[in-house]
Structures are given as structure tokens and as C-alpha cells.
Design a protein around this motif. Structure first.
Motif, PDB file in Angstrom:
ATOM      1  N   LYS A  95       0.825  -1.192   0.000  1.00 15.47           N
ATOM      2  CA  LYS A  95       0.000   0.000   0.000  1.00 15.47           C
ATOM      3  C   LYS A  95       0.872   1.259   0.000  1.00 15.47           C
ATOM      4  O   LYS A  95       2.008   1.234   0.477  1.00 15.47           O
ATOM      5  CB  LYS A  95      -0.904   0.033   1.252  1.00 15.47           C
ATOM      6  CG  LYS A  95      -1.684  -1.248   1.518  1.00 15.47           C
ATOM      7  CD  LYS A  95      -2.773  -1.460   0.476  1.00 15.47           C
ATOM      8  CE  LYS A  95      -3.582  -2.716   0.802  1.00 15.47           C
ATOM      9  NZ  LYS A  95      -4.638  -2.973  -0.215  1.00 15.47           N
ATOM     10  N   PHE A  96       0.302   2.342  -0.495  1.00 15.58           N
ATOM     11  CA  PHE A  96       0.879   3.684  -0.319  1.00 15.58           C
ATOM     12  C   PHE A  96       2.335   3.748  -0.787  1.00 15.58           C
ATOM     13  O   PHE A  96       3.242   3.979  -0.018  1.00 15.58           O
ATOM     14  CB  PHE A  96       0.757   4.099   1.149  1.00 15.58           C
ATOM     15  CG  PHE A  96       0.777   5.594   1.368  1.00 15.58           C
ATOM     16  CD1 PHE A  96       0.038   6.440   0.576  1.00 15.58           C
ATOM     17  CD2 PHE A  96       1.528   6.136   2.393  1.00 15.58           C
ATOM     18  CE1 PHE A  96       0.042   7.802   0.781  1.00 15.58           C
ATOM     19  CE2 PHE A  96       1.544   7.501   2.609  1.00 15.58           C
ATOM     20  CZ  PHE A  96       0.801   8.335   1.805  1.00 15.58           C
ATOM     21  N   PHE A  97       2.524   3.517  -2.103  1.00 13.82           N
ATOM     22  CA  PHE A  97       3.849   3.555  -2.725  1.00 13.82           C
ATOM     23  C   PHE A  97       4.785   2.485  -2.150  1.00 13.82           C
ATOM     24  O   PHE A  97       6.011   2.651  -2.168  1.00 13.82           O
ATOM     25  CB  PHE A  97       4.491   4.931  -2.585  1.00 13.82           C
ATOM     26  CG  PHE A  97       3.620   6.063  -3.042  1.00 13.82           C
ATOM     27  CD1 PHE A  97       3.357   6.278  -4.386  1.00 13.82           C
ATOM     28  CD2 PHE A  97       3.034   6.901  -2.113  1.00 13.82           C
ATOM     29  CE1 PHE A  97       2.540   7.316  -4.811  1.00 13.82           C
ATOM     30  CE2 PHE A  97       2.210   7.948  -2.521  1.00 13.82           C
ATOM     31  CZ  PHE A  97       1.960   8.147  -3.869  1.00 13.82           C
ATOM     32  N   GLY A  98       4.209   1.394  -1.612  1.00  8.09           N
ATOM     33  CA  GLY A  98       5.022   0.321  -1.063  1.00  8.09           C
ATOM     34  C   GLY A  98       5.566   0.568   0.320  1.00  8.09           C
ATOM     35  O   GLY A  98       6.432  -0.183   0.790  1.00  8.09           O
ATOM     36  N   THR A  99       5.079   1.589   1.014  1.00  9.02           N
ATOM     37  CA  THR A  99       5.582   1.895   2.357  1.00  9.02           C
ATOM     38  C   THR A  99       4.779   1.205   3.456  1.00  9.02           C
ATOM     39  O   THR A  99       5.180   1.220   4.625  1.00  9.02           O
ATOM     40  CB  THR A  99       5.568   3.405   2.616  1.00  9.02           C
ATOM     41  OG1 THR A  99       4.218   3.890   2.496  1.00  9.02           O
ATOM     42  CG2 THR A  99       6.447   4.133   1.618  1.00  9.02           C
ATOM     43  N   ASN A 100       3.651   0.608   3.117  1.00 11.12           N
ATOM     44  CA  ASN A 100       2.856  -0.192   4.042  1.00 11.12           C
ATOM     45  C   ASN A 100       2.479  -1.482   3.333  1.00 11.12           C
ATOM     46  O   ASN A 100       2.491  -1.556   2.101  1.00 11.12           O
ATOM     47  CB  ASN A 100       1.594   0.553   4.480  1.00 11.12           C
ATOM     48  CG  ASN A 100       1.860   1.635   5.506  1.00 11.12           C
ATOM     49  OD1 ASN A 100       1.550   1.494   6.684  1.00 11.12           O
ATOM     50  ND2 ASN A 100       2.447   2.740   5.060  1.00 11.12           N
ATOM     51  N   VAL A 101       2.126  -2.486   4.117  1.00 11.54           N
ATOM     52  CA  VAL A 101       1.787  -3.781   3.526  1.00 11.54           C
ATOM     53  C   VAL A 101       0.783  -4.500   4.417  1.00 11.54           C
ATOM     54  O   VAL A 101       0.810  -4.361   5.640  1.00 11.54           O
ATOM     55  CB  VAL A 101       3.061  -4.643   3.336  1.00 11.54           C
ATOM     56  CG1 VAL A 101       3.704  -4.981   4.675  1.00 11.54           C
ATOM     57  CG2 VAL A 101       2.766  -5.908   2.546  1.00 11.54           C
ATOM     58  N   ILE A 102      -0.129  -5.228   3.790  1.00 12.41           N
ATOM     59  CA  ILE A 102      -1.003  -6.157   4.494  1.00 12.41           C
ATOM     60  C   ILE A 102      -0.593  -7.562   4.084  1.00 12.41           C
ATOM     61  O   ILE A 102      -0.560  -7.892   2.900  1.00 12.41           O
ATOM     62  CB  ILE A 102      -2.485  -5.912   4.163  1.00 12.41           C
ATOM     63  CG1 ILE A 102      -2.919  -4.525   4.668  1.00 12.41           C
ATOM     64  CG2 ILE A 102      -3.371  -6.985   4.790  1.00 12.41           C
ATOM     65  CD1 ILE A 102      -4.344  -4.147   4.289  1.00 12.41           C
TER      66      ILE A 102
END
Length: 235
Positions: free
Chosen positions: A221-228
């Protein structure tokens, strides 16, 4: 972004940070993700999908965003939210719908529950703050029922061609936002540095696989700065 807490060393430092930031934690998460944080928490709740009448555990519940989203989505499920920060739990208990969640003070590295107690586990921003990632995930594997799913919301170190730009932005903007929004630059300097030093989703997936989880996947998520990330305990 919430965390585990051990009594000494890094755990004590992290505990102090989260006790201090509890009052503006939600506001900073909103600002740092441009309003996306609540949506990601709802996605975590959606992906865990516990059965009706089941038991769901939200670890590092913080101010309860994931736990409350799960309680709203699954009214027939018993939701338990645990955190090592008393201040975080205090804020969680004041939110609308808080009575639908069982709140408990507990450490992610030593959960006060019997083996195979829960049909699903969620967590937000826990793993990058613990000293023993494999140990914390092993404890989650212990309390999860066979066939149960774990869903993890976590920050993610940047990668790919935009990595230098994103790293510069995180080192510069996150502490600045901490100063402007929360008057607390030092805590958010720690949060930025712990994100950049954390494992990649593939590395976390490898640990999950080694512990006996299967059907492992993730969505950045969010340009790869968060992840699920998600995984299922083998039946």
C-alpha cells in the motif's frame, strides 16, 4: 504505529514511546497515510474472516481501530483487543462501540491465552517493534486454531527504482510531521528509522512459512511503504 513490549531493552524504549504518543496516535496515522489508515484497518478485518460465533484476537490493538472495525463487521464474533500500552487501551475504551470489544493489557511475546483459542488474529504495526519477530509469530501460531487466519498490517521498507526518493521522504517528512502535528519529533524519528530497518514482506513470509503457516500472501500500500500480509495455520 503499535508494537510489542518486553520489559527491558528495546521493549522498554518502545513501550515509553507508545505511552507518550497515545493521545495523538490516530491523528498522526491519518496525516502520515493521507487518510488511508482506517481503510487499511477495515481491509485487515475483512481478510481475517472468522466464523460466526468465533473468537478473534487483535494484537497490538493500540487505540483499537482494527478491533473496532472487526467488531462492527462481525457482530456475532467475540473480539479481544490486547496491547502492552495502558495509555493506548485507555483511548481505545473511549471510542464509539468500545463495549463490543474485550480489552486486555498483554504482551505480544507472552499471550495470556490457551493453545488454539482463536479462530483469527489481526495486528497493526507490531512486528517491526519487537526484538524476537519469530518468537512473537510463534506465540500467535500457538493461540490460533488450525485453519485460522492471521492478517498483519505493517510498514514496509521502500524498494525498487523509487527507493531513494521514498527513503529521503520518510527520513525528512515523518519526523517533521511529528514535530508539527504532535510536537514530538523524537518519537517519530524512531518510527521512521524502525520502518527503514524492518524486514521485507518476503522475509516476513519466510518466517511465517517456517512456523507452519500456508497460503501466504501480501498486498503493498501507499507507494510500497505499508503492507497487508495474510497466512493460514495448517489444519
Amino acid at each position: 504505529m503499535t508494537s510489542d513490549r518486553l520489559a527491558h531493552g528495546k521493549g522498554a524504549e518502545v513501550h515509553g514511546i507508545f505511552e507518550k504518543i497515545a493521545g495523538y496516535y490516530d491523528r498522526m496515522n491519518f496525516v502520515m497515510t493521507l487518510g488511508r489508515h482506517a481503510r487499511w484497518c477495515r481491509e485487515v478485518a475483512e481478510r481475517v474472516a472468522p466464523p460466526a460465533g468465533g473468537q478473534l484476537l487483535d494484537i497490538a490493538t493500540g487505540t483499537g481501530v482494527i478491533a473496532l472495525a472487526a467488531a462492527r463487521r462481525y457482530p456475532a464474533v467475540t473480539v479481544t483487543g490486547v496491547d502492552f500500552s495502558e495509555e493506548m487501551l485507555t483511548h481505545a475504551k473511549t471510542k464509539p462501540g468500545a463495549d463490543a470489544v474485550r480489552w486486555r493489557h498483554a504482551h505480544a511475546g507472552s499471550l495470556p491465552f490457551e493453545d488454539e483459542s482463536f479462530d483469527g488474529i489481526t495486528e497493526g504495526y507490531l512486528l517491526r517493534n519487537v526484538e524476537d519477530l519469530a518468537g512473537v509469530l510463534r506465540e500467535q501460531h500457538r493461540v490460533l486454531k488450525p485453519g485460522g487466519r492471521i492478517v498483519i498490517l505493517e510498514t514496509c521498507p521502500p524498494s525498487g527504482p523509487v527507493k531513494p526518493v521514498l527513503e529521503w521522504g520518510m527520513r525528512t517528512i515523518v519526523p517533521l510531521l511529528g514535530q508539527v502535528v504532535a510536537r514530538d519529533r523524537s518519537s517519530y524519528t524512531y518510527l521512521e528509522s524502525s520502518t527503514l530497518a524492518f524486514d521485507s514482506p518476503q522475509q516476513v513470509a519466510d518466517v511465517l512459512s517456517g512456523l507452519g503457516f500456508q497460503d501466504i500472501g501480501w498486498s503493498k500500500k501507499f507507494f510500497g511503504t505499508n503492507v497487508i500480509l495474510w497466512a493460514t495455520k495448517s489444519s
